[in-house]
Design an enzyme around this catalytic site. Sequence first.
Site, PDB file in Angstrom:
ATOM      1  N   ASP A  86       0.839  -1.194   0.000  1.00  0.00           N
ATOM      2  CA  ASP A  86       0.000   0.000   0.000  1.00  0.00           C
ATOM      3  C   ASP A  86       0.873   1.242   0.000  1.00  0.00           C
ATOM      4  OD1 ASP A  86      -2.144  -1.578   0.131  1.00  0.00           O
ATOM      5  OD2 ASP A  86      -2.599  -1.227   2.248  1.00  0.00           O
ATOM      6  N   LYS A 146      -4.010   2.983  -2.601  1.00  0.00           N
ATOM      7  CA  LYS A 146      -5.132   3.898  -2.807  1.00  0.00           C
ATOM      8  C   LYS A 146      -5.043   4.938  -1.715  1.00  0.00           C
ATOM      9  CE  LYS A 146      -7.885   0.367  -2.495  1.00  0.00           C
ATOM     10  NZ  LYS A 146      -8.745  -0.759  -2.661  1.00  0.00           N
ATOM     11  N   MET A 175      -9.115   7.017   9.472  1.00  0.00           N
ATOM     12  CA  MET A 175      -9.455   7.766   8.259  1.00  0.00           C
ATOM     13  C   MET A 175     -10.345   8.946   8.592  1.00  0.00           C
ATOM     14  SD  MET A 175      -9.981   4.521   5.718  1.00  0.00           S
ATOM     15  CE  MET A 175     -10.534   3.251   6.838  1.00  0.00           C
TER      16      MET A 175
HETATM   17  N1  SAH Z   1      -4.643  -1.420   8.410  1.00  0.00           N
HETATM   18  C1  SAH Z   1      -4.281  -0.130   8.952  1.00  0.00           C
HETATM   19  C2  SAH Z   1      -5.336   0.910   8.756  1.00  0.00           C
HETATM   20  C3  SAH Z   1      -5.589   1.269   7.331  1.00  0.00           C
HETATM   21  S1  SAH Z   1      -6.757   2.552   7.189  1.00  0.00           S
HETATM   22  C4  SAH Z   1      -3.935  -0.279  10.410  1.00  0.00           C
HETATM   23  O1  SAH Z   1      -4.155  -1.342  10.989  1.00  0.00           O
HETATM   24  O2  SAH Z   1      -3.402   0.660  10.980  1.00  0.00           O
HETATM   25  C5  SAH Z   1      -5.723   3.976   7.090  1.00  0.00           C
HETATM   26  C6  SAH Z   1      -5.951   4.866   8.282  1.00  0.00           C
HETATM   27  O3  SAH Z   1      -5.156   4.421   9.366  1.00  0.00           O
HETATM   28  C7  SAH Z   1      -5.512   6.296   8.075  1.00  0.00           C
HETATM   29  O4  SAH Z   1      -6.475   7.056   7.407  1.00  0.00           O
HETATM   30  C8  SAH Z   1      -5.313   6.769   9.497  1.00  0.00           C
HETATM   31  O5  SAH Z   1      -6.539   7.056  10.117  1.00  0.00           O
HETATM   32  C9  SAH Z   1      -4.774   5.526  10.149  1.00  0.00           C
HETATM   33  N2  SAH Z   1      -3.303   5.546  10.208  1.00  0.00           N
HETATM   34  C10 SAH Z   1      -2.452   4.707   9.612  1.00  0.00           C
HETATM   35  N3  SAH Z   1      -1.175   5.001   9.927  1.00  0.00           N
HETATM   36  C11 SAH Z   1      -1.227   6.064  10.747  1.00  0.00           C
HETATM   37  C12 SAH Z   1      -0.245   6.854  11.421  1.00  0.00           C
HETATM   38  N4  SAH Z   1       1.057   6.603  11.304  1.00  0.00           N
HETATM   39  N5  SAH Z   1      -0.669   7.881  12.189  1.00  0.00           N
HETATM   40  C13 SAH Z   1      -1.976   8.151  12.332  1.00  0.00           C
HETATM   41  N6  SAH Z   1      -2.940   7.448  11.728  1.00  0.00           N
HETATM   42  C14 SAH Z   1      -2.582   6.414  10.935  1.00  0.00           C
END
Ligand code: SAH
Length: 471
Positions: free
Chosen positions: A245, A267, A384
């Site tokens: 990703d 995406k 998100m």
């Molecule tokens: N599978 C991922 C989530 C994917 S959805 C997980 O388990 O973390 C993507 C969302 O994750 C982003 O829009 C944000 O809300 C959050 N996110 C991912 N990495 C982040 C980070 N380093 N800091 C803050 N939010 C994060």
Amino acid sequence: MFFDLAGQKVLIVGGGEVALRKVSLLERTGASINMVAPQIVPELMQRAAAGQLKLAIREFAADDLDGVRLVIVATSRRAVNRWIATLCEARNVPVNVVDDREASRFIVPAIVDRDPVLVAISTGGTSPVLARRLRERLEALIPARIGRLASWLQALREPARQKLRDTDERRRFFETLVDGPAGRRFVEGDSQGAQRIAQQLLAATSTAPRAAGEVTLVGAGPGDPELLTLKALRALQDADVILHDRLVPAAVLEFARRDAVRICVGKAAGNVGSTQQEINALLIENARQGRRVVRLKGGDPFIFGRGGEELQALAAAQINFSVIPGITAALGCAAYAGIPLTHRDHAQSVTFVTAHAQSDGETTLKEPDWRALGLPGATSVFYMGLARLDHIVAKLLEHGAPGIRPAGIISQGTTPDQRVVTAALATIGAAASAAGLQSPALLVVGDVVALQPSLAWFGTGAAAVELCQTA
Ligand code: SAH
């Protein structure tokens, strides 16, 4: 770059302790060592007498550089050192001036020497102490017999080339040797046992049909590459193909094999990338070709990562798969921000919610239970959330959450760019836009957020704590 100096003329200018250390280093290269210096320490005299180097006991002269392949300058006079370095540069002879990075054309690295295996460490001349510490750690980590293991593996190359036709097959054979019981035995001193296993393996591999491909769904964690699990690291290093990703940090991809194919299927919110069907098709196609495929996702693959959907597609196509969990953004960000997601006094439950638009064109999600998310004693983490922040806050307030409920936004959590903004729920939107926070970001709502200022330890937010402690 590892320079083959066997039989080459090397000049050392200087005859003190430093020069002595350089002689000891160069002796192992088989170079023909020449030294010029008006004064020479006794130990170097002895080595010269034993024929290990050629001495000229006098000041350096420009024609000492004739026919020389490499020069090390180690006199105690900086101006002289620099003058000699200039002469070398003019003649295109690589020169190292001890303790003078600027005047040097090459650096002599700290080394871990397990001939023929050689690990060289350079800090770009910034810190010899750091280089030495790293070397000590590597010394402890790298088995003493690794050099002999390398020579043994070299001896197996010809038999492997005869039995195994294609390069992938040979690579797998050697990987199994190095990672498996054969390598372990060899390193522990049982070279006969290792040889026996290698022969069996070679016989088996050359008759076995091509290995079936498989897909490993791997969580890359929230940003800090050190939050990767050991298993994820292993999977990355074994992978032939990596589909990742956009959110996966570059530093994590660095762990993959150099020759692994990396495909970004990301995406970003609001951007058009590969569709889910295209991603599924890529996974299946690569696995069918016998490749080891890693599907690398930010955070954890099963938390808002569509990992489940991809596995369903793989199962339907009868492709082998496995899953390596990762630290999901909520856990990583909460830890690095200093927000305990549960706390005996403040929160008994935690909910991860996606704040994504209800319909993304492919699927439709139900409205969350807004009332439950805003209850006292509950911690709610919205993924998100940045683009939908106002909507989320309005819904929570509308369903009974008080405007003073503590809320926080963590942007780019666990990375050097992490930022944390906290405010009352009613004003968190204004606070976020005033701070100009970047995505990715998470919204955390609940009483535990009130603990953040006193528990912050990472990055800028930690300053307050340090000041308190010194006061
Ligand atoms: N599978 C991922 C989530 C994917 S959805 C997980 O388990 O973390 C993507 C969302 O994750 C982003 O829009 C944000 O809300 C959050 N996110 C991912 N990495 C982040 C980070 N380093 N800091 C803050 N939010 C994060």
